[in-house]
Design a protein around this motif. Sequence first.
Motif, PDB file in Angstrom:
ATOM      1  N   LEU A  15       1.020  -1.222  -0.275  1.00 19.58           N
ATOM      2  CA  LEU A  15      -0.110   0.094   0.008  1.00 19.58           C
ATOM      3  C   LEU A  15       0.679   1.410   0.090  1.00 19.58           C
ATOM      4  O   LEU A  15       1.884   1.499   0.630  1.00 19.58           O
ATOM      5  N   PRO A  16       0.377   2.389  -0.916  1.00 24.22           N
ATOM      6  CA  PRO A  16       1.451   3.460  -0.844  1.00 24.22           C
ATOM      7  C   PRO A  16       1.242   4.431   0.310  1.00 24.22           C
ATOM      8  O   PRO A  16       1.971   5.218   0.572  1.00 24.22           O
ATOM      9  N   ASN A  17       0.122   4.162   0.995  1.00 24.29           N
ATOM     10  CA  ASN A  17      -0.019   4.945   2.306  1.00 24.29           C
ATOM     11  C   ASN A  17      -1.100   4.271   3.262  1.00 24.29           C
ATOM     12  O   ASN A  17      -1.494   3.172   2.948  1.00 24.29           O
ATOM     13  N   ARG A  18      -1.182   4.801   4.370  1.00 19.00           N
ATOM     14  CA  ARG A  18      -1.996   4.037   5.568  1.00 19.00           C
ATOM     15  C   ARG A  18      -3.434   4.675   5.512  1.00 19.00           C
ATOM     16  O   ARG A  18      -4.133   4.090   6.609  1.00 19.00           O
ATOM     17  N   ILE A  19      -3.783   5.032   4.637  1.00 19.44           N
ATOM     18  CA  ILE A  19      -5.110   5.574   4.672  1.00 19.44           C
ATOM     19  C   ILE A  19      -5.946   4.853   3.675  1.00 19.44           C
ATOM     20  O   ILE A  19      -5.708   4.434   2.575  1.00 19.44           O
ATOM     21  N   VAL A  20      -7.305   4.526   4.501  1.00 14.92           N
ATOM     22  CA  VAL A  20      -8.110   3.274   3.912  1.00 14.92           C
ATOM     23  C   VAL A  20      -9.525   4.228   3.804  1.00 14.92           C
ATOM     24  O   VAL A  20     -10.182   4.740   4.682  1.00 14.92           O
ATOM     25  N   MET A  21     -10.087   3.910   2.650  1.00 12.49           N
ATOM     26  CA  MET A  21     -11.573   4.316   2.439  1.00 12.49           C
ATOM     27  C   MET A  21     -12.491   3.184   3.072  1.00 12.49           C
ATOM     28  O   MET A  21     -12.482   2.016   2.390  1.00 12.49           O
ATOM     29  N   ALA A  22     -13.390   3.668   3.852  1.00  9.64           N
ATOM     30  CA  ALA A  22     -13.956   2.646   4.670  1.00  9.64           C
ATOM     31  C   ALA A  22     -15.341   2.453   3.925  1.00  9.64           C
ATOM     32  O   ALA A  22     -15.777   3.094   3.022  1.00  9.64           O
ATOM     33  N   PRO A  23     -15.717   1.194   4.198  1.00 11.70           N
ATOM     34  CA  PRO A  23     -17.193   0.943   3.525  1.00 11.70           C
ATOM     35  C   PRO A  23     -18.440   1.828   3.915  1.00 11.70           C
ATOM     36  O   PRO A  23     -18.541   1.901   5.008  1.00 11.70           O
ATOM     37  N   MET A  24     -18.998   2.177   2.877  1.00 12.06           N
ATOM     38  CA  MET A  24     -20.064   3.180   2.947  1.00 12.06           C
ATOM     39  C   MET A  24     -21.217   2.659   2.020  1.00 12.06           C
ATOM     40  O   MET A  24     -21.077   2.795   0.849  1.00 12.06           O
ATOM     41  N   THR A  25     -22.544   2.373   2.536  1.00  9.50           N
ATOM     42  CA  THR A  25     -23.658   2.325   1.721  1.00  9.50           C
ATOM     43  C   THR A  25     -23.960   3.576   0.811  1.00  9.50           C
ATOM     44  O   THR A  25     -24.137   4.548   1.640  1.00  9.50           O
ATOM     45  N   ARG A  26     -24.169   3.163  -0.677  1.00  6.22           N
ATOM     46  CA  ARG A  26     -24.801   4.484  -1.112  1.00  6.22           C
ATOM     47  C   ARG A  26     -25.563   4.071  -2.219  1.00  6.22           C
ATOM     48  O   ARG A  26     -26.218   4.903  -2.904  1.00  6.22           O
ATOM     49  N   VAL A  27     -26.124   2.893  -2.189  1.00  3.12           N
ATOM     50  CA  VAL A  27     -27.376   2.475  -2.851  1.00  3.12           C
ATOM     51  C   VAL A  27     -27.590   3.034  -4.296  1.00  3.12           C
ATOM     52  O   VAL A  27     -28.557   3.489  -4.869  1.00  3.12           O
ATOM     53  N   ARG A  28     -26.325   2.566  -5.157  1.00  2.00           N
ATOM     54  CA  ARG A  28     -26.281   2.967  -6.513  1.00  2.00           C
ATOM     55  C   ARG A  28     -26.292   1.957  -7.493  1.00  2.00           C
ATOM     56  O   ARG A  28     -25.990   2.164  -8.675  1.00  2.00           O
ATOM     57  N   SER A  29     -26.534   0.530  -7.206  1.00  2.74           N
ATOM     58  CA  SER A  29     -26.657  -0.425  -8.206  1.00  2.74           C
ATOM     59  C   SER A  29     -27.809  -0.259  -8.947  1.00  2.74           C
ATOM     60  O   SER A  29     -28.770   0.681  -8.570  1.00  2.74           O
ATOM     61  N   ASP A  30     -28.010  -1.215  -9.884  1.00  4.24           N
ATOM     62  CA  ASP A  30     -29.242  -1.249 -10.522  1.00  4.24           C
ATOM     63  C   ASP A  30     -30.120  -2.202  -9.801  1.00  4.24           C
ATOM     64  O   ASP A  30     -29.883  -2.860  -8.717  1.00  4.24           O
ATOM     65  N   ARG A  31     -31.253  -2.646 -10.420  1.00  4.45           N
ATOM     66  CA  ARG A  31     -32.307  -3.204  -9.671  1.00  4.45           C
ATOM     67  C   ARG A  31     -32.046  -4.849  -9.523  1.00  4.45           C
ATOM     68  O   ARG A  31     -32.621  -5.570  -8.999  1.00  4.45           O
ATOM     69  N   GLU A  32     -31.011  -5.129 -10.442  1.00  9.94           N
ATOM     70  CA  GLU A  32     -30.696  -6.855 -10.302  1.00  9.94           C
ATOM     71  C   GLU A  32     -29.293  -6.730  -9.501  1.00  9.94           C
ATOM     72  O   GLU A  32     -28.831  -7.860  -9.188  1.00  9.94           O
ATOM     73  N   GLY A  33     -28.930  -5.724  -8.916  1.00  9.10           N
ATOM     74  CA  GLY A  33     -27.816  -5.906  -7.712  1.00  9.10           C
ATOM     75  C   GLY A  33     -26.588  -5.834  -8.676  1.00  9.10           C
ATOM     76  O   GLY A  33     -25.418  -6.150  -7.989  1.00  9.10           O
TER      77      GLY A  33
END
Length: 364
Positions: A15-33
Amino acid sequence: MTSLFDTVALGRLQLPNRIVMAPMTRVRSDREGLATPAMATYYTQRATAGLIVTEGIQPSLVGQSNPRTPGLYTTKQVGSWRHVTSAVHTNGGRIFAQLMHAGRISHPDTTGHQPVAPSAVAAHGAYVFTPTGPQLAPTPRALATDEVPGEVASFAAAARGAVEAGFDGVELHGANGYLIAQFLSGNANLRTDRYGGSASGRIRFAVEAVAATIDAIGADRVGIRLSPGAGIWDAIDIDIPEVYGALVAELVPLGPAYLHLTGTDDEILRQLRRAWPGTLIVNPSTPSSPVPATRDAAERWLTRGADLVSFGRAYLANPDLVERFRSALPLAVADPDTYYTGGDDGYLTYPTYDQPRLTTETSV
């Protein structure tokens, strides 16, 4: 002194740094997931993170929580994620899929199925999202003892799909009141069989899920997220040092790539740091905090033993968060009204520091 901008090894990744993007629900998938082109853009915008952990991805239909969340249990869903992982990798990023089984935090109007859980206990006073708006969380169906291994296997199957889709690894969502956390909970898990009762019973599902996933794709590709004592979705932990101490003790010989802790107090974090010899990711924010975590908070946790620090809300409005931290630039503030509304506004429209505000017309 360890810095957020130091490189660090994580399994087979550097990893180039120690910063992690945490999981966050955003409900942007389509209707089939299915993962959409907009989702590929969203994650690619944030590819300078040391590691991206995606929003929760359901490993089965019955494991889905909200409408318009993505899955990894059909061939089409696996194929749809290849566009995301390829774009992130092309832009120099690394990405893990968070596998999230909702358990009782679901609704028949969303999945067509009665939710399943350790016990037939509804999340008291909780409203879940459905296609027609928020509704009270229903009473789930308690899993029979011989059904539990099937839910364990769903994590392993989704992990195999994630690797096929090009993900660098997976994170099992054992936090925030979803299925794994429900088994760990003192009030959501009232079982008297081998998956309940004592601490050794309540941790069994989590341990089996991690072990099965490691068997499927390898320990260096598997992490788990926990939130001891967070109490989210009415999943109340009891005997926290005993239960989570026992869980960590069982995880150590399995050797997963990391332990990701969030939503707990400093003393529990310190205890688990002492018990866990592997890579530790800490999320320093709390659900009750009105503002995102800061670089200063992250640096403090590095001095206390964290190896990586994850950021959630700070990443929503700051796709260039690494550079903003590095250059001491001010952070933009995300608009909570656009968290779950769908569309590109408040999703793809946050600029880097040196860009003007994007519009939905220029972001697609």
